[in-house]
Design a protein around this motif. Structure first.
Motif, PDB file in Angstrom:
ATOM      1  N   ILE A 187       0.835  -1.203   0.000  1.00 21.68           N
ATOM      2  CA  ILE A 187       0.000   0.000   0.000  1.00 21.68           C
ATOM      3  C   ILE A 187       0.870   1.252   0.000  1.00 21.68           C
ATOM      4  O   ILE A 187       0.620   2.209  -0.746  1.00 21.68           O
ATOM      5  CB  ILE A 187      -0.945  -0.013   1.213  1.00 21.68           C
ATOM      6  CG1 ILE A 187      -1.983  -1.125   1.051  1.00 21.68           C
ATOM      7  CG2 ILE A 187      -1.634   1.334   1.375  1.00 21.68           C
ATOM      8  CD1 ILE A 187      -2.859  -1.322   2.262  1.00 21.68           C
ATOM      9  N   VAL A 188       1.910   1.259   0.826  1.00 20.79           N
ATOM     10  CA  VAL A 188       2.828   2.406   0.869  1.00 20.79           C
ATOM     11  C   VAL A 188       3.517   2.589  -0.480  1.00 20.79           C
ATOM     12  O   VAL A 188       3.654   3.711  -0.989  1.00 20.79           O
ATOM     13  CB  VAL A 188       3.856   2.222   1.999  1.00 20.79           C
ATOM     14  CG1 VAL A 188       4.936   3.300   1.916  1.00 20.79           C
ATOM     15  CG2 VAL A 188       3.169   2.275   3.359  1.00 20.79           C
ATOM     16  N   ALA A 189       3.951   1.473  -1.089  1.00 23.35           N
ATOM     17  CA  ALA A 189       4.618   1.556  -2.390  1.00 23.35           C
ATOM     18  C   ALA A 189       3.684   2.090  -3.462  1.00 23.35           C
ATOM     19  O   ALA A 189       4.127   2.763  -4.405  1.00 23.35           O
ATOM     20  CB  ALA A 189       5.138   0.172  -2.790  1.00 23.35           C
ATOM     21  N   ALA A 190       2.377   1.823  -3.337  1.00 20.30           N
ATOM     22  CA  ALA A 190       1.421   2.304  -4.331  1.00 20.30           C
ATOM     23  C   ALA A 190       1.041   3.769  -4.109  1.00 20.30           C
ATOM     24  O   ALA A 190       0.834   4.521  -5.067  1.00 20.30           O
ATOM     25  CB  ALA A 190       0.160   1.439  -4.304  1.00 20.30           C
ATOM     26  N   ILE A 191       0.955   4.172  -2.847  1.00 20.72           N
ATOM     27  CA  ILE A 191       0.507   5.535  -2.536  1.00 20.72           C
ATOM     28  C   ILE A 191       1.644   6.544  -2.604  1.00 20.72           C
ATOM     29  O   ILE A 191       1.433   7.711  -2.969  1.00 20.72           O
ATOM     30  CB  ILE A 191      -0.161   5.554  -1.141  1.00 20.72           C
ATOM     31  CG1 ILE A 191      -1.440   4.723  -1.164  1.00 20.72           C
ATOM     32  CG2 ILE A 191      -0.461   6.978  -0.691  1.00 20.72           C
ATOM     33  CD1 ILE A 191      -2.135   4.652   0.179  1.00 20.72           C
ATOM     34  N   LEU A 192       2.858   6.140  -2.272  1.00 19.56           N
ATOM     35  CA  LEU A 192       3.974   7.077  -2.185  1.00 19.56           C
ATOM     36  C   LEU A 192       4.200   7.870  -3.467  1.00 19.56           C
ATOM     37  O   LEU A 192       4.396   9.096  -3.409  1.00 19.56           O
ATOM     38  CB  LEU A 192       5.250   6.323  -1.788  1.00 19.56           C
ATOM     39  CG  LEU A 192       6.468   7.196  -1.466  1.00 19.56           C
ATOM     40  CD1 LEU A 192       6.143   8.134  -0.305  1.00 19.56           C
ATOM     41  CD2 LEU A 192       7.672   6.322  -1.108  1.00 19.56           C
ATOM     42  N   PRO A 193       4.195   7.252  -4.671  1.00 20.88           N
ATOM     43  CA  PRO A 193       4.378   8.069  -5.888  1.00 20.88           C
ATOM     44  C   PRO A 193       3.290   9.119  -6.080  1.00 20.88           C
ATOM     45  O   PRO A 193       3.576  10.236  -6.543  1.00 20.88           O
ATOM     46  CB  PRO A 193       4.341   7.017  -7.016  1.00 20.88           C
ATOM     47  CG  PRO A 193       4.712   5.736  -6.360  1.00 20.88           C
ATOM     48  CD  PRO A 193       4.135   5.818  -4.980  1.00 20.88           C
ATOM     49  N   ILE A 194       2.033   8.776  -5.705  1.00 19.32           N
ATOM     50  CA  ILE A 194       0.946   9.739  -5.850  1.00 19.32           C
ATOM     51  C   ILE A 194       1.147  10.918  -4.909  1.00 19.32           C
ATOM     52  O   ILE A 194       0.959  12.081  -5.284  1.00 19.32           O
ATOM     53  CB  ILE A 194      -0.407   9.045  -5.586  1.00 19.32           C
ATOM     54  CG1 ILE A 194      -0.609   7.891  -6.573  1.00 19.32           C
ATOM     55  CG2 ILE A 194      -1.552  10.040  -5.682  1.00 19.32           C
ATOM     56  CD1 ILE A 194      -1.857   7.085  -6.303  1.00 19.32           C
ATOM     57  N   VAL A 195       1.547  10.612  -3.662  1.00 22.34           N
ATOM     58  CA  VAL A 195       1.807  11.681  -2.691  1.00 22.34           C
ATOM     59  C   VAL A 195       2.961  12.562  -3.160  1.00 22.34           C
ATOM     60  O   VAL A 195       2.910  13.798  -3.058  1.00 22.34           O
ATOM     61  CB  VAL A 195       2.111  11.072  -1.305  1.00 22.34           C
ATOM     62  CG1 VAL A 195       2.520  12.160  -0.319  1.00 22.34           C
ATOM     63  CG2 VAL A 195       0.906  10.312  -0.786  1.00 22.34           C
ATOM     64  N   TRP A 196       3.994  11.928  -3.715  1.00 21.53           N
ATOM     65  CA  TRP A 196       5.151  12.683  -4.192  1.00 21.53           C
ATOM     66  C   TRP A 196       4.770  13.611  -5.346  1.00 21.53           C
ATOM     67  O   TRP A 196       5.168  14.771  -5.391  1.00 21.53           O
ATOM     68  CB  TRP A 196       6.235  11.695  -4.622  1.00 21.53           C
ATOM     69  CG  TRP A 196       7.437  12.336  -5.253  1.00 21.53           C
ATOM     70  CD1 TRP A 196       8.181  13.361  -4.746  1.00 21.53           C
ATOM     71  CD2 TRP A 196       8.028  12.002  -6.504  1.00 21.53           C
ATOM     72  NE1 TRP A 196       9.219  13.675  -5.601  1.00 21.53           N
ATOM     73  CE2 TRP A 196       9.138  12.854  -6.687  1.00 21.53           C
ATOM     74  CE3 TRP A 196       7.732  11.044  -7.474  1.00 21.53           C
ATOM     75  CZ2 TRP A 196       9.940  12.787  -7.815  1.00 21.53           C
ATOM     76  CZ3 TRP A 196       8.541  10.980  -8.593  1.00 21.53           C
ATOM     77  CH2 TRP A 196       9.619  11.843  -8.759  1.00 21.53           C
TER      78      TRP A 196
END
Length: 297
Positions: free
Chosen positions: A37-46
């Protein structure tokens, strides 16, 4: 001390050791899921933090998620900037993606039903040809597509893009829906035939309603194919009034507006992703059941 509980004539041992092992397994599973989940959300947050960053930076040595100086001017420039025709490109993308989805479903459902229910000469050969075509990327056919579009005088038209995208999606649409139609019990259709229903009525009133999950999945993939495609749209359109969103944003970058302004580029990327998210949320229930129901029927 372990207890023995009998369930359905089977002895099941419960105790501290068993509960501990179960807790460890569940903890590891949740940790793995959390990492994904973190790996999927992190690019969007960035991308989002980059889009609201007032300074023209893509990478930073700071670990802060929220930038020190924030602004929404990048979104304003994308939507209402002097060199941007965002709403025209948005309209073109909606027309192309919507027409591609509708035409792919109309042709794909009928063809898939024919391949699933009828037996005719050359059926297996055609299915094998479709499967072989699906093994090659569409980019290999770009020269053939261009010759066809040029012959039909459809260069710089939205109709030309719809034809190209529909042709590229039909193979997936037919195979995906045919596999789902195969899982539907034929006895239901036989009962309707005995009651006097025509093949067309059976298809529209029985088969299609039962196939809503598979149709939703196919529609989602067809919409994304028409919405996100860039190479064919860039090759077959040179008029800015015909650009779709991916090509329109590229034209801004090519003009120099994006070349050194990564926050502006990030803002454009997020705006383009919003309609796809809306479509996914609208079809969420059907998408989930369509991706899982075929394996359990």
């Amino acid at each position: 001390m372990e207890k023995v509980i009998y369930k359905n004539s089977y002895a099941v041992k419960t105790g501290p050791k068993r509960r501990t092992r179960k807790f460890i397994k569940l903890s590891l599973a949740y940790c793995v899921l959390a990492a994904f989940i973190v790996a999927a959300i992190l690019p969007i947050v960035w991308i989002f933090t980059t889009s609201i960053n007032a300074s023209n930076t893509l990478l930073t040595t700071s670990l802060d998620i929220i930038p020190e100086k924030m602004t929404l001017n990048h979104y304003k420039n994308i939507l209402f900037g002097p060199n941007s025709n965002f709403f025209l490109w948005l309209k073109n993308s909606i027309i192309v993606a919507g027409a591609t989805t509708g035409l792919s479903l109309m042709l794909g459902t009928t063809a898939a039903y024919a391949f699933s229910r009828f037996r005719f000469k050359g059926r297996k050969t055609l299915l094998n040809i479709f499967l072989l075509l699906n093994a090659f990327p569409n980019i290999l056919a770009i020269v053939a597509y261009y010759k066809i579009i040029t012959t039909l005088n459809l260069v710089n038209t939205l109709i030309g893009l719809v034809i190209v995208y529909t042709g590229g999606q039909l193979v997936f649409t037919i195979w995906n829906l045919k596999g789902y139609f195969d899982t539907l019990p034929y006895e239901i259709e036989e009962a309707a035939l005995i009651d006097g229903a025509s093949v067309l009525k059976i298809f529209t009133k029985i088969v299609l309603p039962l196939s809503r999950p598979a149709i939703a999945v196919t529609a989602m993939f067809s919409f994304m194919a028409g919405w996100n495609e860039y190479i064919f749209a860039m090759t077959f359109t040179t008029n800015k009034g015909i650009f779709t969103l991916p090509v329109g944003l590229w034209s801004l970058q090519n003009a120099g507006n994006y070349a050194q302004n990564w926050p502006l580029f990030a803002a454009g990327s997020l705006i383009v992703a919003v309609p796809v998210m809306i479509v996914f949320l609208l079809l969420q229930k059907s998408l989930i059941s369509g991706l899982t129901l075929g394996s359990t029927k």
